[in-house]
Design a protein around this motif. Structure first.
Motif, PDB file in Angstrom:
ATOM      1  N   GLN A 124       0.827  -1.035  -0.062  1.00  0.00           N
ATOM      2  CA  GLN A 124       0.151  -0.017  -0.111  1.00  0.00           C
ATOM      3  C   GLN A 124       0.993   1.270  -0.120  1.00  0.00           C
ATOM      4  O   GLN A 124       2.115   1.424   0.545  1.00  0.00           O
ATOM      5  N   GLN A 151      -7.330  -4.163  -3.188  1.00  0.00           N
ATOM      6  CA  GLN A 151      -8.154  -4.616  -1.858  1.00  0.00           C
ATOM      7  C   GLN A 151      -8.529  -6.150  -2.109  1.00  0.00           C
ATOM      8  O   GLN A 151      -9.377  -6.279  -2.771  1.00  0.00           O
ATOM      9  N   THR A 152      -7.782  -6.973  -1.339  1.00  0.00           N
ATOM     10  CA  THR A 152      -6.593  -6.654  -0.611  1.00  0.00           C
ATOM     11  C   THR A 152      -5.241  -6.616  -1.589  1.00  0.00           C
ATOM     12  O   THR A 152      -5.569  -6.998  -2.441  1.00  0.00           O
ATOM     13  N   TRP A 161      -6.519  -2.350   2.953  1.00  0.00           N
ATOM     14  CA  TRP A 161      -6.382  -0.875   2.752  1.00  0.00           C
ATOM     15  C   TRP A 161      -7.550  -0.428   3.854  1.00  0.00           C
ATOM     16  O   TRP A 161      -8.727  -0.734   3.946  1.00  0.00           O
TER      17      TRP A 161
END
Ligand SMILES: *Cc1c(COP(=O)(O)O)cnc(C)c1O
Length: 355
Positions: A124, A151-152, A161
């Motif tokens: 991320q 996501q994920t 997230w």
């Protein structure tokens, strides 16, 4: 090397525990029954009732106007980014993103746009990193068109997230005229783990999709959602890419079945992932990333066993998993039980002891 199991040794015991990927799930007998009984029509002309039902269900789930059934998650990403970006445009994504390294270079080969790789922990990037990567519109820089998140975050460790970060990315994107895309291959793992509804996670995201052939356990399919105008454009790319189908209701029925029966149970996969991580962490020298969903990344090197050796030794014992970006990834899913997790931990302990 991605998703490629080590060569099959004909003398190796049969594969009994498949931690390689959640794509390896097999349709259950009940899912097969639902598929066999599906009402079907011509998908390309919009006449397959089961596909239409699936698309309506996913559009509602993700809080979007419309949706389209695709043969794969990869095609969801490829078609969505091709609609959003023109040649010479710039897309911003985390450096580990699937769209960068695992889609055969589709963005370059078909779209002619470039991707700026953002850095950040656990797959991320922070809103600050995103903001810092933006530049004013100018004659000599590429047009920054699209920001994408997973996501994920797969290679990040199946990390989730936070809703606040997602919202902030959307706010920054909108303020700077960028479109937002969510690769939600495992979005439902995030919603089950957090209790945050999918449509909240995707709120403000112009396009988002979910994969049915991963933890949801269907054999084929992803569904991409967005505005009606966007989905219209996606349909042209779907046709161009050869992704329009005919009696696709047969496979869509497996996806509808998954929505009804395989979403809540993702929590079992998460519990199994935590149990695996706990067991591995108790073995001296093994470094494990704490799982947030169904992916467990670990490094056994500190225990005196290099990753590829561990993978090969486990395979000899009927356990399949793989190295991914320098670590071993174990993936829990529908076909993995708590007993298999215990058995795997036992094997790892045995392999480390023998080293
Ligand atoms: C698996 C995956 C995809 C691609 O989905 P397929 O259905 O395998 O084509 C895209 N993005 C992420 C994050 C994935 O994990």
């Amino acid at each position: 090397m991605f998703y490629t199991p080590p060569p099959r040794d004909p003398n190796a015991p049969p594969l009994r525990i498949n931690l390689l990927s959640d794509t390896q799930t097999k349709p259950t007998p009940a899912m097969r029954e639902a598929m066999a009984g599906a009402e079907v029509g011509d998908e390309q002309t919009g006449d397959d009732p089961t596909v239409n039902l699936l698309c309506a269900r996913v559009a509602e789930l993700l809080g979007k106007e419309a949706a389209v059934f695709m043969p794969s998650g990869t095609m969801c990403n490829v078609a969505a980014t091709l609609v959003h970006c023109r040649r010479g445009d710039e897309l911003l994504a985390h450096e580990t993103a699937h769209i960068i390294s695992r889609e055969g270079g589709a963005h370059a080969a078909l779209g002619g746009f470039q991707i700026t790789q953002l850095k950040g922990a656990d797959g991320q990037f922070t809103p600050e990193t995103f903001r810092a990567a933006l530049h004013p519109r100018s004659r000599y820089q590429p047009t920054q068109t699209l920001v994408s998140v997973e996501q994920t975050a797969n290679i990040g460790g199946g990390t989730i997230w936070k809703k606040a970060a997602l919202d902030e990315i959307v706010t920054i994107a909108k303020a700077n005229g960028l479109i937002t895309h969510m690769d939600g291959a495992r979005l439902l793992n995030a919603t089950v783990a957090t209790g945050i509804p999918a449509h909240d996670m995707t709120e403000g995201w112009d396009s988002a999709w979910i994969d049915f052939s991963k933890g949801l356990g269907a054999p084929i399919g992803g569904v991409l959602a967005g505005s009606a105008a966007f989905i219209d454009e996606v349909w042209r790319w779907k046709q161009r890419l050869g992704g329009s189908m005919r009696q696709a209701g047969i496979v869509a029925a497996g996806c509808v079945y998954a929505l009804d029966h395989h979403v809540e149970r993702l929590a079992d996969d998460h519990a199994n992932a935590r149990a695996l991580a706990r067991g591995l962490a108790q073995i001296n020298g093994i470094v494990v990333q704490e799982p947030e969903t169904n992916l467990v990344f670990f490094k056994p090197d500190g225990a005196g066993v290099p990753g590829d050796k561990m993978v090969a030794e486990l395979r000899k014992r009927g356990v399949s998993l793989a190295m991914m970006d320098g670590r071993i990834r174990a993936c829990t899913h529908l076909d993995v039980t708590a007993a298999m997790i215990e058995e795997t931990i036992g094997y790892v302990r045995e392999i480390v002891r023998a080293a």
